[in-house]
Design a protein around this motif. Structure first.
Motif, PDB file in Angstrom:
ATOM      1  N   GLU A 127      -7.733  -2.404  16.653  1.00 35.12           N
ATOM      2  CA  GLU A 127      -6.662  -2.290  17.643  1.00 35.12           C
ATOM      3  C   GLU A 127      -7.164  -2.751  19.009  1.00 35.12           C
ATOM      4  OE1 GLU A 127      -5.464   1.765  17.622  1.00 35.12           O
ATOM      5  OE2 GLU A 127      -4.501   1.669  15.659  1.00 35.12           O
ATOM      6  N   ASP A 128      -8.344  -2.267  19.360  1.00 34.62           N
ATOM      7  CA  ASP A 128      -8.926  -2.595  20.651  1.00 34.62           C
ATOM      8  C   ASP A 128      -9.186  -4.091  20.766  1.00 34.62           C
ATOM      9  OD1 ASP A 128      -9.971  -2.144  23.144  1.00 34.62           O
ATOM     10  OD2 ASP A 128     -11.954  -1.549  22.445  1.00 34.62           O
ATOM     11  N   VAL A 129      -9.789  -4.660  19.718  1.00 34.47           N
ATOM     12  CA  VAL A 129     -10.127  -6.082  19.739  1.00 34.47           C
ATOM     13  C   VAL A 129      -8.869  -6.952  19.815  1.00 34.47           C
ATOM     14  CG1 VAL A 129     -11.131  -7.975  18.396  1.00 34.47           C
ATOM     15  CG2 VAL A 129     -12.337  -5.781  18.567  1.00 34.47           C
ATOM     16  N   ILE A 130      -7.848  -6.607  19.042  1.00 41.61           N
ATOM     17  CA  ILE A 130      -6.614  -7.402  19.039  1.00 41.61           C
ATOM     18  C   ILE A 130      -5.970  -7.403  20.415  1.00 41.61           C
ATOM     19  CG2 ILE A 130      -4.229  -7.459  18.197  1.00 41.61           C
ATOM     20  CD1 ILE A 130      -5.349  -6.533  15.481  1.00 41.61           C
ATOM     21  N   THR A 131      -5.854  -6.237  21.034  1.00 40.38           N
ATOM     22  CA  THR A 131      -5.190  -6.188  22.336  1.00 40.38           C
ATOM     23  C   THR A 131      -6.011  -6.900  23.406  1.00 40.38           C
ATOM     24  OG1 THR A 131      -6.127  -3.966  22.631  1.00 40.38           O
ATOM     25  CG2 THR A 131      -3.846  -4.107  21.926  1.00 40.38           C
ATOM     26  N   ARG A 132      -7.342  -6.845  23.280  1.00 35.69           N
ATOM     27  CA  ARG A 132      -8.187  -7.495  24.284  1.00 35.69           C
ATOM     28  C   ARG A 132      -8.250  -9.007  24.092  1.00 35.69           C
ATOM     29  NH1 ARG A 132     -11.399  -3.803  27.155  1.00 35.69           N
ATOM     30  NH2 ARG A 132     -11.479  -1.715  26.262  1.00 35.69           N
ATOM     31  N   THR A 133      -8.360  -9.446  22.832  1.00 37.01           N
ATOM     32  CA  THR A 133      -8.606 -10.866  22.577  1.00 37.01           C
ATOM     33  C   THR A 133      -7.328 -11.671  22.360  1.00 37.01           C
ATOM     34  OG1 THR A 133      -8.857 -10.479  20.203  1.00 37.01           O
ATOM     35  CG2 THR A 133     -10.845 -10.367  21.542  1.00 37.01           C
ATOM     36  N   ALA A 134      -6.377 -11.109  21.658  1.00 35.86           N
ATOM     37  CA  ALA A 134      -5.173 -11.875  21.337  1.00 35.86           C
ATOM     38  C   ALA A 134      -4.066 -11.699  22.366  1.00 35.86           C
ATOM     39  CB  ALA A 134      -4.654 -11.486  19.960  1.00 35.86           C
ATOM     40  N   PHE A 135      -4.146 -10.630  23.163  1.00 30.22           N
ATOM     41  CA  PHE A 135      -3.069 -10.369  24.120  1.00 30.22           C
ATOM     42  C   PHE A 135      -3.562 -10.236  25.556  1.00 30.22           C
ATOM     43  CE2 PHE A 135      -1.630  -9.009  20.007  1.00 30.22           C
ATOM     44  CZ  PHE A 135      -0.378  -9.569  19.926  1.00 30.22           C
ATOM     45  N   GLY A 136      -4.869 -10.368  25.752  1.00 25.68           N
ATOM     46  CA  GLY A 136      -5.404 -10.352  27.100  1.00 25.68           C
ATOM     47  C   GLY A 136      -5.146  -9.060  27.841  1.00 25.68           C
ATOM     48  N   SER A 137      -5.052  -7.948  27.125  1.00 28.96           N
ATOM     49  CA  SER A 137      -4.817  -6.658  27.774  1.00 28.96           C
ATOM     50  C   SER A 137      -5.705  -5.608  27.146  1.00 28.96           C
ATOM     51  CB  SER A 137      -3.350  -6.246  27.652  1.00 28.96           C
ATOM     52  OG  SER A 137      -3.004  -6.115  26.299  1.00 28.96           O
ATOM     53  N   SER A 138      -5.782  -4.460  27.771  1.00 32.20           N
ATOM     54  CA  SER A 138      -6.678  -3.408  27.288  1.00 32.20           C
ATOM     55  C   SER A 138      -6.056  -2.660  26.128  1.00 32.20           C
ATOM     56  CB  SER A 138      -6.964  -2.419  28.416  1.00 32.20           C
ATOM     57  OG  SER A 138      -5.795  -1.663  28.694  1.00 32.20           O
ATOM     58  N   TYR A 139      -6.883  -1.868  25.486  1.00 33.30           N
ATOM     59  CA  TYR A 139      -6.429  -1.054  24.354  1.00 33.30           C
ATOM     60  C   TYR A 139      -5.315  -0.112  24.776  1.00 33.30           C
ATOM     61  CZ  TYR A 139      -6.542   2.772  20.990  1.00 33.30           C
ATOM     62  OH  TYR A 139      -6.188   3.747  20.106  1.00 33.30           O
ATOM     63  N   GLU A 140      -5.361   0.356  26.005  1.00 35.10           N
ATOM     64  CA  GLU A 140      -4.341   1.296  26.474  1.00 35.10           C
ATOM     65  C   GLU A 140      -2.948   0.683  26.415  1.00 35.10           C
ATOM     66  OE1 GLU A 140      -4.817   4.469  27.145  1.00 35.10           O
ATOM     67  OE2 GLU A 140      -6.912   4.175  26.606  1.00 35.10           O
ATOM     68  N   ASP A 141      -2.849  -0.634  26.601  1.00 40.26           N
ATOM     69  CA  ASP A 141      -1.535  -1.298  26.565  1.00 40.26           C
ATOM     70  C   ASP A 141      -1.001  -1.426  25.146  1.00 40.26           C
ATOM     71  OD1 ASP A 141      -1.189  -1.816  29.335  1.00 40.26           O
ATOM     72  OD2 ASP A 141      -2.669  -3.422  29.184  1.00 40.26           O
ATOM     73  N   GLY A 142      -1.909  -1.440  24.148  1.00 39.59           N
ATOM     74  CA  GLY A 142      -1.471  -1.688  22.782  1.00 39.59           C
ATOM     75  C   GLY A 142      -1.432  -0.495  21.860  1.00 39.59           C
ATOM     76  N   LYS A 143      -2.103   0.604  22.229  1.00 41.61           N
ATOM     77  CA  LYS A 143      -2.245   1.706  21.271  1.00 41.61           C
ATOM     78  C   LYS A 143      -0.906   2.351  20.913  1.00 41.61           C
ATOM     79  CE  LYS A 143      -3.350   5.432  24.577  1.00 41.61           C
ATOM     80  NZ  LYS A 143      -4.370   6.438  24.964  1.00 41.61           N
ATOM     81  N   ALA A 144       0.045   2.361  21.847  1.00 46.54           N
ATOM     82  CA  ALA A 144       1.360   2.950  21.548  1.00 46.54           C
ATOM     83  C   ALA A 144       2.064   2.141  20.456  1.00 46.54           C
ATOM     84  CB  ALA A 144       2.221   2.985  22.811  1.00 46.54           C
ATOM     85  N   ILE A 145       1.896   0.821  20.490  1.00 42.50           N
ATOM     86  CA  ILE A 145       2.522  -0.041  19.483  1.00 42.50           C
ATOM     87  C   ILE A 145       1.902   0.206  18.114  1.00 42.50           C
ATOM     88  CG2 ILE A 145       2.943  -2.441  18.808  1.00 42.50           C
ATOM     89  CD1 ILE A 145       2.747  -3.056  21.901  1.00 42.50           C
ATOM     90  N   PHE A 146       0.582   0.331  18.063  1.00 44.91           N
ATOM     91  CA  PHE A 146      -0.093   0.600  16.792  1.00 44.91           C
ATOM     92  C   PHE A 146       0.322   1.953  16.216  1.00 44.91           C
ATOM     93  CE2 PHE A 146      -3.288  -2.501  18.451  1.00 44.91           C
ATOM     94  CZ  PHE A 146      -3.144  -3.431  17.432  1.00 44.91           C
ATOM     95  N   ARG A 147       0.493   2.937  17.093  1.00 47.39           N
ATOM     96  CA  ARG A 147       0.901   4.269  16.624  1.00 47.39           C
ATOM     97  C   ARG A 147       2.297   4.199  16.002  1.00 47.39           C
ATOM     98  NH1 ARG A 147       4.091   7.577  19.120  1.00 47.39           N
ATOM     99  NH2 ARG A 147       3.788   6.552  21.147  1.00 47.39           N
ATOM    100  N   LEU A 148       3.189   3.477  16.651  1.00 46.61           N
ATOM    101  CA  LEU A 148       4.543   3.329  16.123  1.00 46.61           C
ATOM    102  C   LEU A 148       4.544   2.574  14.799  1.00 46.61           C
ATOM    103  CD1 LEU A 148       6.298   2.396  19.492  1.00 46.61           C
ATOM    104  CD2 LEU A 148       6.635   4.526  18.217  1.00 46.61           C
ATOM    105  N   GLN A 149       3.731   1.517  14.702  1.00 43.76           N
ATOM    106  CA  GLN A 149       3.687   0.746  13.471  1.00 43.76           C
ATOM    107  C   GLN A 149       3.064   1.546  12.327  1.00 43.76           C
ATOM    108  OE1 GLN A 149       1.887  -3.134  14.365  1.00 43.76           O
ATOM    109  NE2 GLN A 149       3.938  -3.991  14.367  1.00 43.76           N
ATOM    110  N   SER A 150       2.126   2.426  12.631  1.00 40.21           N
ATOM    111  CA  SER A 150       1.537   3.267  11.583  1.00 40.21           C
ATOM    112  C   SER A 150       2.595   4.175  10.965  1.00 40.21           C
ATOM    113  CB  SER A 150       0.392   4.118  12.164  1.00 40.21           C
ATOM    114  OG  SER A 150      -0.678   3.299  12.572  1.00 40.21           O
ATOM    115  N   GLN A 151       3.495   4.702  11.797  1.00 34.95           N
ATOM    116  CA  GLN A 151       4.579   5.541  11.290  1.00 34.95           C
ATOM    117  C   GLN A 151       5.567   4.714  10.469  1.00 34.95           C
ATOM    118  OE1 GLN A 151       6.246   8.285  14.373  1.00 34.95           O
ATOM    119  NE2 GLN A 151       4.530   7.624  15.625  1.00 34.95           N
ATOM    120  N   GLN A 152       5.850   3.494  10.936  1.00 35.40           N
ATOM    121  CA  GLN A 152       6.752   2.611  10.186  1.00 35.40           C
ATOM    122  C   GLN A 152       6.152   2.229   8.832  1.00 35.40           C
ATOM    123  OE1 GLN A 152       7.546  -0.331  13.525  1.00 35.40           O
ATOM    124  NE2 GLN A 152       9.535  -0.360  12.515  1.00 35.40           N
ATOM    125  N   MET A 153       4.835   2.086   8.790  1.00 33.07           N
ATOM    126  CA  MET A 153       4.162   1.677   7.564  1.00 33.07           C
ATOM    127  C   MET A 153       4.360   2.705   6.455  1.00 33.07           C
ATOM    128  SD  MET A 153       0.247   0.372   7.225  1.00 33.07           S
ATOM    129  CE  MET A 153      -0.427  -0.227   5.674  1.00 33.07           C
TER     130      MET A 153
END
Length: 526
Positions: free
Chosen positions: A210-236
């Motif tokens: 999660e951390d690597v994807i948000t930093r490398t593919a989206f140019g933002s920190s893990y804090e910006d992406g973790k909410a999205i990963f949490r939501l997708q985990s529930q959807q999964m």
């Protein structure tokens, strides 16, 4: 007269409604009975059979029962996982042969595991086949991006995104990935006074990716992406439940608990992504040189240049796709490779010796070091062979087509059991169910008796675009761990590969890591 007209009107209305009802009934009969019977006869004439079709549900009941039974208990520490993970294929192959029909509701799927036929589907005759539409809950989760797009729009998006994953561009990410791995390792040791620590690696590797994807593919920190990963985990979880039921057209619009919850999660995911995109648009507008070569930056550039071809909705959907696929694939690869190295310490020792020899006294591998880690590359390939993240894929014929010696009607779905191909003794030899990275010593093309025997990332034009990033991140992460730790399975580890959309350890993957003494100025031997 008036009475006669009124009577005629009601009579006409009753007859009309009756005819409409009859047409609907006939369509249902054709869809749920006549057409399946016709398909069975068509393939039976070609020597292809399978479990008999049952009205409406097909073979779903038997299939789910086999899956539940197979995953009820852990298995021995063996890599012969096909009977557990693809239990229906393993069972029916013994009865009907490798090519058979299986019914998912009224939809027939022809299993295809012959590498020559797989080559036709994905390369030489790929224009006759297409991806099928994902289940609505799955599509909400993975997004309407490269994973599901078709035709010209897919080609356009692929062209836009491809530069993100050029190897030279990815090598620049090595310091960023290394920093995330070091942060993870430091957290492991922060609260321990001994040299050993037990870690449930599947959870940690998900956080890492999660951390690597948000930093490398989206140019933002893990804090910006973790909410999205949490939501997708529930959807999964909701999407995985849907796999065990027959899909009814239009059912997703019913106000069921699952549908309501899924729509809510999807809405929150889109809202979070829109915030991320808006923030990036603002920052890129203030910087010279555009948004950079990460996925989000390239999509924003394309949207600014051609707003009619790439909309904000398109950017959101591609982000959803990459957040989901990028995280799950890499995390699973890291988890299973760590488990395999814990099970097979001789290969762990060999991989560590290579890392220390290549990296020398350097505390962190460089981009040039990662390329030279041949043994580690062989180990990752063997992990992908034995435990591929995606265990099967499906294509559909767009027209009547000949597949080998078979005549395939238009609309037939073809199920390619990747896991079965990877474990086929006729292709890989008698040790197909054993961990032997040495089989890849001369490269992927010479590892098996057929060049199309190894397909963990797919094949042809739709090969996974992010595979270079996944391999790079896995290599770098494992190299850093091997430099610092030896590791073994925890006594609580239970071997239970299971499918929740992708292949994962049902009871987690607890591993005991033992810190190694820091080597004194080790230099490469060559």
């Amino acid at each position: 007269m008036e009475y006669c007209l009124l009577w005629f009107y009601y009579w006409f209305k009753v007859v009309g409604m009756s005819l409409l009802g009859l047409v609907i009934v006939l369509k249902i009969v054709v869809l749920l009975w006549w057409r399946p019977r016709r398909i069975e006869v068509h393939f039976a004439k070609q020597g292809i059979r399978g479990p008999p079709y049952k009205f409406f549900i097909g073979n779903v009941k038997e299939l789910v029962e086999m899956m539940i039974k197979a995953s009820a208990q852990p298995m021995p520490h063996s890599h012969n996982i096909l009977p557990r993970v693809l239990s229906f294929y393993h069972h029916w192959k013994k009865i009907y042969g490798a090519t058979f029909l299986v019914w998912f509701g009224p939809t027939a799927r022809l299993t295809v595991s012959d590498p020559d036929l797989i080559r036709e589907i994905f390369t030489t005759k790929s224009e006759f086949y297409e991806k099928i539409e994902a289940h609505p809950l799955v599509k909400q989760l993975e997004g309407d991006g490269l994973l599901s797009l078709k035709g010209e729009k897919w080609a356009h998006h692929r062209k836009i995104i491809t530069p993100t994953f050029h190897m030279e561009n990815l090598k620049l990410l090595v310091p960023v990935v290394a920093k995330s791995v070091i942060n993870m390792v430091e957290q492991w040791s922060s609260s321990k006074t001994t040299d050993e620590v037990e870690i449930e690696v599947s959870e940690w590797f998900q956080t890492l990716t999660e951390d690597v994807i948000t930093r490398t593919a989206f140019g933002s920190s893990y804090e910006d992406g973790k909410a999205i990963f949490r939501l997708q985990s529930q959807q999964m979880v909701l999407a995985a439940e849907a796999f065990q039921k027959v899909s009814i057209p239009g059912y997703r619009f019913f106000p069921t608990r699952r549908n309501i919850e899924s729509r809510k999660l999807d809405k929150e995911t889109k809202k979070s992504l829109m915030k991320l995109i808006d923030r990036r648009r603002e920052s890129s507008g203030q910087e010279k040189g555009g948004s950079g070569k990460d996925l989000l930056g390239l999509m924003i550039q394309a949207s600014n240049s051609c707003p009619n071809l790439v909309t904000v909705h398109d950017i959101v959907e591609e982000c959803k796709s990459f957040f989901f696929a990028g995280k799950q694939t890499t995390a699973n690869l890291l988890t299973w490779t760590t488990v395999l190295l814990a099970m097979h310490p001789q290969w762990q020792v060999e991989a560590r010796e290579e890392v220390l020899r290549v990296c020398g006294s350097r505390d962190l591998p460089t981009k040039d070091d990662v390329v030279k880690l041949k043994t580690l590359g062989m180990i990752l390939n063997e992990s992908l062979r034995l435990y591929p993240p995606t265990i099967a894929t499906i294509r559909r014929s767009k027209t009547d087509v000949e597949l080998g010696c078979y005549k395939i009607p238009r609309g037939t779905e073809l199920l390619i059991p990747i896991l079965a191909v990877h474990h086929d003794q006729a292709i890989w030899g008698n040790d197909a169910n054993e961990f032997n990275p040495g089989r890849f010593a001369d490269g992927v093309a010479r590892a098996a008796k057929h060049s199309i025997a190894f397909i963990p990332f797919g094949l042809g034009v739709r090969t996974c675009i992010g595979q270079n990033l996944a391999i790079l991140q896995a290599k770098l992460t494992l190299a850093i761990l091997l430099q610092r730790f030896s590791f073994r399975l925890a006594p609580t580890y239970q071997h239970a590969p299971t499918v929740l959309m992708l292949l994962y350890p049902q009871y987690g993957a607890p591993i005991i890591f033992k810190r190694l003494p820091k080597p004194n100025s080790i230099h490469p031997s060559t």
